[in-house]
Design a protein around this motif. Sequence first.
Motif, short mmCIF file in Angstrom:
data_model
loop_
_atom_site.label_atom_id
_atom_site.label_comp_id
_atom_site.label_asym_id
_atom_site.label_seq_id
_atom_site.Cartn_x
_atom_site.Cartn_y
_atom_site.Cartn_z
N SER A 83 28.92 42.86 36.26
CA SER A 83 29.08 43.48 36.62
C SER A 83 30.65 43.95 36.43
CB SER A 83 28.65 43.90 38.35
OG SER A 83 29.79 42.63 38.86
N THR A 132 26.61 52.90 39.51
CA THR A 132 27.70 53.67 39.31
C THR A 132 28.61 54.57 38.74
OG1 THR A 132 30.56 52.76 38.46
CG2 THR A 132 27.63 52.20 36.59
N ASP A 133 29.80 54.85 39.61
CA ASP A 133 30.58 56.18 38.53
C ASP A 133 30.37 55.58 37.21
OD1 ASP A 133 32.59 54.32 39.88
OD2 ASP A 133 33.57 56.14 40.55
N GLU A 134 30.79 54.75 36.97
CA GLU A 134 31.32 54.43 35.11
C GLU A 134 30.98 55.21 34.98
OE1 GLU A 134 33.53 51.04 34.57
OE2 GLU A 134 33.90 50.91 36.67
N TYR A 158 29.84 47.48 29.76
CA TYR A 158 29.63 47.09 31.32
C TYR A 158 28.58 49.10 31.32
CZ TYR A 158 29.37 48.21 35.96
OH TYR A 158 28.74 48.77 36.85
N ASN A 187 34.46 52.13 43.39
CA ASN A 187 34.79 51.09 43.53
C ASN A 187 34.65 50.42 44.69
OD1 ASN A 187 35.73 51.68 40.81
ND2 ASN A 187 37.01 49.68 40.71
N LEU A 198 39.51 43.62 41.21
CA LEU A 198 41.47 43.84 41.31
C LEU A 198 42.00 43.26 42.23
CD1 LEU A 198 44.36 45.37 40.32
CD2 LEU A 198 43.20 47.42 41.23
N PRO A 213 48.57 40.15 37.57
CA PRO A 213 48.53 41.07 36.16
C PRO A 213 47.93 42.84 36.61
CG PRO A 213 47.12 39.82 36.63
CD PRO A 213 47.70 39.43 37.53
N ARG A 290 43.46 47.35 29.33
CA ARG A 290 42.28 47.16 28.79
C ARG A 290 41.69 48.36 27.67
NH1 ARG A 290 38.22 47.78 33.93
NH2 ARG A 290 38.50 45.95 34.25
N HIS A 293 40.52 51.62 28.04
CA HIS A 293 40.43 51.79 29.98
C HIS A 293 40.37 52.91 30.56
CE1 HIS A 293 42.58 49.84 33.30
NE2 HIS A 293 41.73 50.68 33.62
#
Length: 355
Positions: A83, A132-134, A158, A187, A198, A213, A290, A293
């Motif tokens: 994930s 996921t919304d990704e 992912y 999320n 996060l 970070p 990232r 990103h």
Amino acid sequence: MILVTGGAGFIGANFILDWLRAGDEPVLNLDKLTYAGNLENLAELAGDPRYAFVQGDICDKALVERLFRQHAPRAVINFAAESHVDRSIHGPGEFIQTNILGTFNLLECARAHLGGLDDAARKAFRFLHVSTDEVYGSLAKDDPAFTERHRYEPNSPYSASKAASDHLVRAYCHTYGLPVLTTNCSNNYGPYQFPEKLIPLMIVNALAGKSLPIYGDGQQIRDWLYVGDHCAAIRRVLAAGQPGETYNIGGWNEKPNLDIVHAVCALLDELRPRADGQSYREQITYVTDRPGHDRRYAIDATRIERELGWKPQETFETGIRKTVAWYLDHPQWIANVQSGAYREWVEKNYGGRAS
Ligand code: NAD
Ligand code: DAU
């Protein structure tokens, strides 16, 4: 009986606890116990006759076939996945294996199982795939939020692996008539989240005096949902969703990452002030971004609200307060996860089967 895969992870464990609080239908939890699987999350179910655990891989055909044969679950809720986006960037192999081939194996076993059922049982069966919304890719600042009809444009290994699994789920409905439901959620945050994501990472790093970070400029936007609201939404989709349909789940809570980290720091300043009187914000460090990103995710949750009557109970303010308080109240859980002591717990309770 329902079969939950990945039930020792963050959302899966919250789901099982929530499910057994809401009713008495038994749960069989199939989990491989990767680094992210933690049976300590479910310790309060020890001895509960409504709950059973099997350590195993969703890619293992013989095992999944046996579980279908022995338990004849009336539904599968598929949480099992790799994930974490950062891990997928460093090593995509496991993501392809579990997220794509594992889902394929579950679908094949469910299809075979369905073939042996009578009409009524076949009609009642559900395969709910948690996604996921990704999969929808990244939004520009003023783009409308993702609806269920948004095109798929995954950008990380992912999200590409989740997108592939969503397509397989859809195809098994269209081609074989498997009664599937797909949920695409934004999320999540809340108790039992592994401190690589996060919010828990910021909490545990802050308490340990480590840096916080922030990738890039910290202005990337995510849409946050308290995990308990996600669990309630999944229960609702399972009960009332239309087979073959997909439902976006979100809490209308878009926030830039930096605001999230500031909110965590403010709560820690209030609930566990630093000994030197400074704010935890002092620990914020900007680091390299990232790769690839995604800039913004946002879920339009109109469909699930209108058609199924689900609405989130928590605002971001209530949810994040509960979450920070939970981590402050569970230092041993944090210590065990970080030291790997939860592996020893698994070893002790499940005799040598820890991976
Ligand atoms: P997690 O990483 O905390 O947990 C994943 C669980 O799956 C672990 O218990 C792990 O041991 C298990 N697992 C991994 N590979 C397996 C395999 N091959 N066979 C059996 N079990 C295996 O993940 P999470 O954050 O709880 O996410 C659960 C699901 O929800 C995932 O499918 C994820 O894509 C989806 N999702 C997560 C979020 C989020 O914000 N965390 C949001 C939307 C959707
Ligand atoms: O949108 C749903 C997805 O949310 C889920 O499908 C994934 O399983 C889940 O991991 C999550 O993906 P993100 O990449 O959005 O979550 P993560 O917690 O890794 O990062 C959230 C944001 O914070 C993202 O923009 C990257 C940034 N970030 C993350 C970490 C770990 C930082 O700035 N610093 C960090 O140390």
